[in-house]
Design a protein around this motif. Structure first.
Motif, mmCIF file in Angstrom:
data_model
loop_
_atom_site.group_PDB
_atom_site.id
_atom_site.type_symbol
_atom_site.label_atom_id
_atom_site.label_comp_id
_atom_site.label_asym_id
_atom_site.label_seq_id
_atom_site.Cartn_x
_atom_site.Cartn_y
_atom_site.Cartn_z
ATOM 1 N N GLU A 194 -5.454 -5.751 -12.156
ATOM 2 C CA GLU A 194 -6.306 -4.943 -11.262
ATOM 3 C C GLU A 194 -5.465 -3.947 -10.463
ATOM 4 O OE1 GLU A 194 -8.305 -8.514 -12.511
ATOM 5 O OE2 GLU A 194 -6.388 -8.258 -11.472
ATOM 6 N N THR A 195 -4.312 -4.391 -9.972
ATOM 7 C CA THR A 195 -3.437 -3.495 -9.213
ATOM 8 C C THR A 195 -2.881 -2.398 -10.099
ATOM 9 O OG1 THR A 195 -2.817 -5.240 -7.659
ATOM 10 C CG2 THR A 195 -1.317 -3.363 -7.846
ATOM 11 N N LEU A 196 -2.471 -2.763 -11.308
ATOM 12 C CA LEU A 196 -1.940 -1.754 -12.231
ATOM 13 C C LEU A 196 -2.999 -0.704 -12.545
ATOM 14 C CD1 LEU A 196 0.516 -0.893 -13.930
ATOM 15 C CD2 LEU A 196 -0.445 -2.212 -15.830
ATOM 16 N N GLN A 197 -4.240 -1.151 -12.704
ATOM 17 C CA GLN A 197 -5.318 -0.210 -13.000
ATOM 18 C C GLN A 197 -5.534 0.754 -11.840
ATOM 19 O OE1 GLN A 197 -7.207 0.036 -16.039
ATOM 20 N NE2 GLN A 197 -7.523 1.974 -14.978
ATOM 21 N N LYS A 198 -5.393 0.272 -10.618
ATOM 22 C CA LYS A 198 -5.599 1.119 -9.441
ATOM 23 C C LYS A 198 -4.563 2.239 -9.345
ATOM 24 C CE LYS A 198 -7.919 -2.295 -6.496
ATOM 25 N NZ LYS A 198 -7.799 -3.138 -5.270
ATOM 26 N N ILE A 199 -3.328 1.973 -9.735
ATOM 27 C CA ILE A 199 -2.273 2.991 -9.613
ATOM 28 C C ILE A 199 -2.092 3.794 -10.896
ATOM 29 C CG2 ILE A 199 -1.036 1.669 -7.862
ATOM 30 C CD1 ILE A 199 0.955 0.853 -10.067
ATOM 31 N N SER A 200 -2.767 3.387 -11.953
ATOM 32 C CA SER A 200 -2.603 4.044 -13.249
ATOM 33 C C SER A 200 -3.362 5.362 -13.317
ATOM 34 C CB SER A 200 -3.093 3.113 -14.368
ATOM 35 O OG SER A 200 -3.115 3.781 -15.616
ATOM 36 N N ILE A 211 10.042 -0.179 -12.596
ATOM 37 C CA ILE A 211 9.042 -0.605 -13.569
ATOM 38 C C ILE A 211 8.001 -1.446 -12.841
ATOM 39 C CG2 ILE A 211 8.598 -1.933 -15.669
ATOM 40 C CD1 ILE A 211 11.571 -1.473 -16.400
ATOM 41 N N VAL A 212 6.739 -1.177 -13.126
ATOM 42 C CA VAL A 212 5.635 -1.967 -12.585
ATOM 43 C C VAL A 212 4.858 -2.509 -13.775
ATOM 44 C CG1 VAL A 212 3.584 -1.967 -11.134
ATOM 45 C CG2 VAL A 212 5.508 -0.464 -10.559
ATOM 46 N N ALA A 213 4.738 -3.844 -13.860
ATOM 47 C CA ALA A 213 4.126 -4.431 -15.052
ATOM 48 C C ALA A 213 3.381 -5.712 -14.736
ATOM 49 C CB ALA A 213 5.208 -4.705 -16.101
ATOM 50 N N VAL A 214 2.445 -6.039 -15.619
ATOM 51 C CA VAL A 214 1.729 -7.311 -15.517
ATOM 52 C C VAL A 214 2.620 -8.419 -16.086
ATOM 53 C CG1 VAL A 214 -0.539 -6.213 -15.654
ATOM 54 C CG2 VAL A 214 0.598 -6.957 -17.755
ATOM 55 N N ASP A 215 2.260 -9.670 -15.834
ATOM 56 C CA ASP A 215 3.077 -10.804 -16.264
ATOM 57 C C ASP A 215 3.232 -10.868 -17.785
ATOM 58 O OD1 ASP A 215 3.489 -11.646 -13.667
ATOM 59 O OD2 ASP A 215 1.795 -13.048 -13.676
ATOM 60 N N LYS A 271 0.828 -1.203 0.000
ATOM 61 C CA LYS A 271 0.000 0.000 0.000
ATOM 62 C C LYS A 271 0.861 1.250 0.000
ATOM 63 C CE LYS A 271 -4.132 -1.889 2.237
ATOM 64 N NZ LYS A 271 -5.054 -1.787 3.396
ATOM 65 N N ILE A 272 1.983 1.206 0.700
ATOM 66 C CA ILE A 272 2.896 2.352 0.748
ATOM 67 C C ILE A 272 3.481 2.626 -0.633
ATOM 68 C CG2 ILE A 272 5.104 3.187 1.651
ATOM 69 C CD1 ILE A 272 4.458 1.750 4.259
ATOM 70 N N GLU A 273 3.887 1.553 -1.326
ATOM 71 C CA GLU A 273 4.446 1.714 -2.674
ATOM 72 C C GLU A 273 3.382 2.238 -3.636
ATOM 73 O OE1 GLU A 273 7.868 -1.614 -3.312
ATOM 74 O OE2 GLU A 273 5.854 -2.386 -2.906
ATOM 75 N N ALA A 274 2.160 1.724 -3.495
ATOM 76 C CA ALA A 274 1.068 2.172 -4.363
ATOM 77 C C ALA A 274 0.791 3.658 -4.167
ATOM 78 C CB ALA A 274 -0.190 1.350 -4.087
ATOM 79 N N LYS A 275 0.755 4.098 -2.915
ATOM 80 C CA LYS A 275 0.519 5.515 -2.623
ATOM 81 C C LYS A 275 1.664 6.386 -3.135
ATOM 82 C CE LYS A 275 -2.511 5.046 1.398
ATOM 83 N NZ LYS A 275 -2.683 5.330 2.854
#
Length: 241
Positions: free
Chosen positions: A68-74, A46-50, A4-8
């Motif tokens: 889903e996680t990528l969409q939340k931080i995008s 870099i943050v990426a899907v598989d 959550k910290i990284e996402a924020k």
């Protein structure tokens, strides 16, 4: 797994204050990140899907996440497989020089317009843009997205346009309604094309520096043209092979 910290932390980079404080910016999408990895910019993460792979993905730490996680931080309406964080590169604005064509932007406020103008400059081989201090910042995520990677090849320096254009040794072409028809303008090898604010046009303080006003003759009933569209038409007539 992204904490959550990284996402924020990533989401905070969509705000100018945080970008400026950390000297970072975000690039999203397969094409943008491809251009970034092949550039001189230093990529921090870099943050990426598989499903995303790249020959140069080893240039930076890679965090695999779900769609889903990528969409939340995008910052995009629909995330596109990958997001990268990179270090900003500051460009010092320079006065126009002989033998070179540059684009000067006065008070461009819309991120989409700014990004498209950078992309247009890249298309016509212009590698330098001078932007007024009140223009939208280069590292705004919407600007970066709109450039489609052209921000890597075009240097954008921000400063006082009046100071930068004073005593210019090359012609300054201003997009004005009372200028000469662009269709009668011969091709140029050097000079500055000055494009004004989307609604207010070129600031009065810059008018004295324009020695070659040009305009696009209107045929239909539209009141005005989008700043980026106008720049594209003007450059297509000013720059000829």
């Amino acid at each position: 797994m992204l904490s959550k910290i990284e996402a924020k932390y990533i989401q905070s980079l969509y705000h100018k204050k945080q970008r400026d404080a950390l000297n970072l910016f975000i690039v999203e999408g397969v094409k943008g990140v491809d251009e970034l990895l092949n550039s001189h910019f230093k990529v921090q993460k870099i943050v990426a899907v598989d499903q995303w792979e790249h020959p140069l993905m080893g240039k930076a730490p890679l965090e695999r996440v779900s769609a889903e996680t990528l969409q939340k931080i995008s910052g995009l309406q629909t995330a596109n497989k990958v997001l990268a964080i990179a270090e900003q590169q500051m460009v010092q604005p320079e006065k126009p020089t002989k033998g070179k064509i540059i684009l000067a932007l006065d008070g461009i406020q819309d991120p989409g317009n700014m990004g498209t103008l950078i992309r247009i400059a890249d298309w016509f081989g212009i590698d330098t843009i001078l932007a007024s201090a009140d223009s939208v910042e280069l590292y705004n995520p919407k600007v970066i997205q709109s450039t489609m990677g052209s921000f890597i090849r075009v240097k954008v320096g921000y400063g006082n346009l009046a100071t930068l254009l004073a005593d210019s040794q090359v012609p300054i072409y201003g997009a004005l309604l009372n200028g000469a028809s662009i269709y009668q303008q011969p091709a140029i090898q050097e000079g500055v094309l000055l494009i004004g604010n989307e609604s207010k046009g070129i600031h009065a303080s810059l008018m004295p520096f324009i020695n070659s006003p040009v305009h696009i003759p209107r045929i239909g009933g539209a009141e005005s043209l989008n700043a980026a569209v106008a720049a594209g038409i003007l450059l297509s007539h000013l720059i000829k092979q």
